[in-house]
Write an enzyme that holds these catalytic residues in place. Structure first.
Site, PDB file in Angstrom:
ATOM      1  N   HIS A  98     -29.269  15.631  38.460  1.00 35.87           N
ATOM      2  CA  HIS A  98     -30.020  15.952  39.672  1.00 35.87           C
ATOM      3  C   HIS A  98     -30.673  17.321  39.544  1.00 35.87           C
ATOM      4  O   HIS A  98     -30.215  18.188  38.792  1.00 35.87           O
ATOM      5  CB  HIS A  98     -29.129  15.906  40.917  1.00 35.87           C
ATOM      6  CG  HIS A  98     -27.938  16.806  40.842  1.00 35.87           C
ATOM      7  ND1 HIS A  98     -26.784  16.467  40.159  1.00 35.87           N
ATOM      8  CD2 HIS A  98     -27.711  18.048  41.344  1.00 35.87           C
ATOM      9  CE1 HIS A  98     -25.911  17.450  40.258  1.00 35.87           C
ATOM     10  NE2 HIS A  98     -26.452  18.432  40.969  1.00 35.87           N
ATOM     11  N   HIS A 100     -32.144  20.605  41.848  1.00 36.52           N
ATOM     12  CA  HIS A 100     -32.108  21.283  43.149  1.00 36.52           C
ATOM     13  C   HIS A 100     -33.471  21.919  43.422  1.00 36.52           C
ATOM     14  O   HIS A 100     -33.970  22.688  42.586  1.00 36.52           O
ATOM     15  CB  HIS A 100     -31.091  22.430  43.155  1.00 36.52           C
ATOM     16  CG  HIS A 100     -29.665  22.020  42.990  1.00 36.52           C
ATOM     17  ND1 HIS A 100     -28.764  22.007  44.042  1.00 36.52           N
ATOM     18  CD2 HIS A 100     -28.956  21.620  41.900  1.00 36.52           C
ATOM     19  CE1 HIS A 100     -27.574  21.630  43.597  1.00 36.52           C
ATOM     20  NE2 HIS A 100     -27.667  21.397  42.305  1.00 36.52           N
TER      21      HIS A 100
HETATM   22  P1  AMP Z   1     -24.120  20.528  41.503  1.00 38.76           P
HETATM   23  O1  AMP Z   1     -23.243  21.710  41.786  1.00 38.76           O
HETATM   24  O2  AMP Z   1     -25.367  20.889  40.740  1.00 38.76           O
HETATM   25  O3  AMP Z   1     -23.358  19.386  40.868  1.00 38.76           O
HETATM   26  O4  AMP Z   1     -24.676  20.073  42.900  1.00 38.76           O
HETATM   27  C1  AMP Z   1     -24.151  19.037  43.655  1.00 38.76           C
HETATM   28  C2  AMP Z   1     -24.677  19.212  45.045  1.00 38.76           C
HETATM   29  O5  AMP Z   1     -24.454  18.018  45.757  1.00 38.76           O
HETATM   30  C3  AMP Z   1     -24.002  20.330  45.826  1.00 38.76           C
HETATM   31  O6  AMP Z   1     -24.966  21.326  46.174  1.00 38.76           O
HETATM   32  C4  AMP Z   1     -23.432  19.625  47.052  1.00 38.76           C
HETATM   33  O7  AMP Z   1     -23.556  20.386  48.230  1.00 38.76           O
HETATM   34  C5  AMP Z   1     -24.248  18.352  47.104  1.00 38.76           C
HETATM   35  N1  AMP Z   1     -23.592  17.208  47.714  1.00 38.76           N
HETATM   36  C6  AMP Z   1     -22.345  16.758  47.482  1.00 38.76           C
HETATM   37  N2  AMP Z   1     -22.085  15.669  48.239  1.00 38.76           N
HETATM   38  C7  AMP Z   1     -23.210  15.420  48.950  1.00 38.76           C
HETATM   39  C8  AMP Z   1     -23.583  14.441  49.920  1.00 38.76           C
HETATM   40  N3  AMP Z   1     -22.738  13.468  50.290  1.00 38.76           N
HETATM   41  N4  AMP Z   1     -24.818  14.491  50.454  1.00 38.76           N
HETATM   42  C9  AMP Z   1     -25.678  15.476  50.083  1.00 38.76           C
HETATM   43  N5  AMP Z   1     -25.392  16.423  49.159  1.00 38.76           N
HETATM   44  C10 AMP Z   1     -24.175  16.404  48.624  1.00 38.76           C
END
Ligand code: AMP
Ligand code: ZN
Length: 134
Positions: A98, A100
């Site tokens: 993903h 950001h």
């Molecule tokens: P990463 O640290 O790059 O793996 O980012 C994962 C992101 O997913 C984090 O910023 C979380 O806040 C976000 N996240 C986790 N669960 C959900 C969810 N159910 N809906 C939206 N975002 C989420």
């Protein structure tokens, strides 16, 4: 496989979707760094950017170009960061590739990364080692 983003993609759990097509979904991060923080996610599961198929990355980058102006306009941001966390040491929590999109505001108080310096000739050695490894 217990992947939270695959569950969002298949609508098993809800999210605030801002864009979706056959290959890519974009939804608001549940814990935003700033308002409008959006995740762009290839629908096909892969653990990280390097493990992803090229076409899925291209599609995601196209979606980033397409939707980021709307995100920025909506939250009236002054700028934005594009981030990809790869591996736990880099802050990756969700093991589904993903990107950001983090809207930035002149007064948001966030600090950029602290920078270091190289020892004498160290940068030349590291660059050479990387070139050999490619
Ligand atoms: P990463 O640290 O790059 O793996 O980012 C994962 C992101 O997913 C984090 O910023 C979380 O806040 C976000 N996240 C986790 N669960 C959900 C969810 N159910 N809906 C939206 N975002 C989420
Ligand atoms: Zn997944």
């Amino acid at each position: 496989m217990d992947c939270i983003f695959c569950k969002i993609i298949s609508k098993k759990i809800p999210s605030d979707i801002v864009y979706e097509d056959d290959n890519t979904i974009a939804f608001l991060d549940i814990s935003p760094v700033n308002k409008g923080h959006t995740l762009i996610v290839p629908k096909k599961h892969s653990e990280n950017l390097i493990a992803s198929e090229e076409k899925d990355i291209h599609e995601s980058l196209n979606v980033i170009k397409k939707i980021t102006p709307a995100i920025i306009k909506t939250v009236k941001a002054d700028g934005w960061n594009l981030g990809v966390n790869n591996g736990p040491a880099a802050g990756q929590i969700v093991k589904h590739t993903h990107f950001h999109i983090i809207p930035r505001f002149s007064n948001d108080g966030l600090k950029h990364w602290h920078k270091k310096s190289y020892a004498e000739a160290e940068s030349k050695q590291i660059a050479e080692a990387i070139r050999k490894e490619i």
